[in-house]
Design an enzyme around this catalytic site. Structure first.
Site: not given
Ligand code: BGC
Length: 495
Positions: A196, A231
């Site tokens: 990311k 997550d």
């Protein structure tokens, strides 16, 4: 024209923007030969991005096969199939004060929750969000961890009111770390690589909990990390707290990932003592999947110029960090090669990641006849003056990229469900099974959500898909991490 490769700016997926016209100095470039039409570029794009049923089926089958290969041996597949060491999910009996720290994108969040057991459940929660200065995403490990530990320390100092720590106890936290980590226990794990757009030096190959502990020590913060979770894993735990049918969790935000509840006896690579429950959560890291995806020249160019070429191909095709950038690349080609926006190409359109996924989502929301909002956004964001016809083409491009992303994400979900069903005939498709979804892309992009659901229904058929409930579980990963800190508390379950 080659676009300079610069590290992409990661911005969180937030769709509220004011599409106001700003006057700016605009540098224009001469257009090269005008040999192709925008319509022919669009037709080719639609063909290359097409996801008819056979393509979806190939992707879901390949996803299931890659999962099996990743469970059989380490490095047996693109999918790492990381063991989470989460063998017991929250039951509702958890009690006490727990913290969570969530690092996964441009922001990090700190949260505290006072749990009151089956009767009172979540008595109170409080959280704060701090954005990470972009330079820290390219800085040193120490700088990044010092920054987050200091945010956590400041937050912990404000504890009061309904939050109270039982006497004699050390504060405990769950640490949601949303990057590929090879877990070595429930409270330790080695960073495999950053994703990311993060490129922090000195963390890869290190235990991220140790990095955090050292930083907390420097901040004189006395807190123990009881659970290190991805997550997706946090989302599964958080959703499961309320609903026993949750078996899968998927993140569709800046990045993407999925995890699910697996039977221990279906994990050949697992060595050592097996879990008491006979089950564990497996973090697939499906962003690295690449088998049989319908890719275009724009995807290949974006990948080649990215900071992690040849990696995270599924993520680069379906997640929020990249959809806007793919659209920008197509529009640039249309502007240069087909004069979609007139004789010149605004400099802004040349800037990697200038067009964000929230922008394409906002443009798709415009249902007006002249697509006025589309015109405003194009002008505001990439300096483009457009006529109504050009705006229509832009919308078609956005829709093509969002449709491919949503449908492929749906096929990935079906791949996971197929794999689970294969192991436990009837226990997935024959009853209500919940897929908990989180992430801004899923939350804010209605067309994307619709395409995802359509693909799931097409693949499973109307009857089975009625049993598969895809449910948004907003911000479940923070509370999920705090719940897993409770489940794995050093003080045990004897509250
Ligand atoms: C990371 C995953 C994470 C996902 C969603 C990906 O880039 O590799 O670990 O779960 O993003 O945040």
């Amino acid at each position: 024209m080659s676009v300079t490769a610069s590290p992409p700016a990661v911005r969180s997926f937030c769709i509220t923007r004011s599409a106001k016209i700003v006057s700016r100095p605009r540098v224009v470039m001469a257009v090269r030969s005008n040999t192709i039409s925008a319509a022919s570029i669009l037709t080719k794009l639609q063909k290359d991005c097409a996801t008819p049923l056979p393509v979806l089926r190939h992707v879901s089958d390949a996803m299931a096969d890659d999962m099996r290969a990743g469970l059989a041996t380490e490095d047996g597949s693109d999918l790492k199939m990381i063991l989470s060491y989460v063998d017991a999910l929250p039951t509702g009996n958890e009690k006490g004060l727990f913290y969570a720290l969530d690092l996964g994108g441009t922001n990090f969040r700190v949260l505290r929750v006072q749990l009151g057991g089956k009767e009172e459940r979540v008595i109170s929660t409080e959280f704060e969000q701090v954005s990470i200065p972009p330079e820290l995403m390219f800085g040193t490990s120490e700088e990044l961890f010092d920054f987050i530990a200091s945010g956590l320390a400041k937050f912990a100092q404000k504890e009061g009111g309904k939050f109270h720590l039982q006497q004699g106890r050390t504060r405990e936290t769950g640490f949601t770390f949303s990057f590929p980590v090879k877990q070595t226990s429930i409270d330790s794990g080695i960073l495999i690589k950053w994703t990311k757009g993060f490129a922090v030096s000195g963390t890869a190959g290190k235990d991220v909990v140790a990095c955090l502990n050292e930083a907390m020590k420097r901040q004189e913060l006395d807190m123990r990390v009881s659970a290190l979770v991805n997550d997706a894993v946090g989302t599964l735990a958080g959703a499961r707290y309320w609903d026993d049918d949750v078996m899968v969790a998927v993140i569709l935000g800046t990045g993407t990932n999925a995890c699910y509840v697996e039977r221990i006896d279906a994990i050949p690579k697992l060595q050592g003592p097996s879990s008491k429950s006979g089950r564990t959560i497996v973090n697939t890291e499906w962003g690295a999947f690449s088998n049989g995806l319908p890719l275009t020249e724009f995807d290949r160019e974006m990948d080649a110029e990215s900071i992690n070429p040849h990696e995270q191909i599924f993520e680069k095709t379906i997640s929020g960090m990249y959809l806007g950038e793919i659209v920008r690349r197509v529009l640039l080609r249309m502007a240069e090669g087909a004069e979609l926006f007139g004789h010149s190409v605004p400099e802004e359109l040349l800037m990697p990641f200038a067009l964000r996924t929230p922008d394409i989502c906002a443009m798709q929301k415009d249902t007006s006849k002249d697509l006025e909002e589309v015109g405003l956004i194009l002008y505001d964001v990439v300096g483009v003056n457009s006529c109504t016809n050009a705006r229509k083409v832009v919308i078609d491009v956005c829709d093509t990229i969002a449709k491919r992303g949503g449908r492929l994400a749906g096929a990935g979900i079906v791949g996971i469900l197929q794999k689970m069903e294969h192991n436990s005939k009837g226990l997935i498709f024959g009853k209500r099974t919940v897929v908990a979804m989180d992430g801004g892309l899923y939350e804010h992009y209605p067309q994307y959500r619709r395409y995802l659901q359509e693909a799931v229904t097409e693949l499973l058929g109307p009857e089975i898909s009625r049993n598969i409930v895809i449910e948004h579980s907003k911000d479940g990963s923070g509370i999920g991490a705090a719940l897993l800190a409770a489940t794995n508390s050093k003080y045990g379950h004897d509250f």
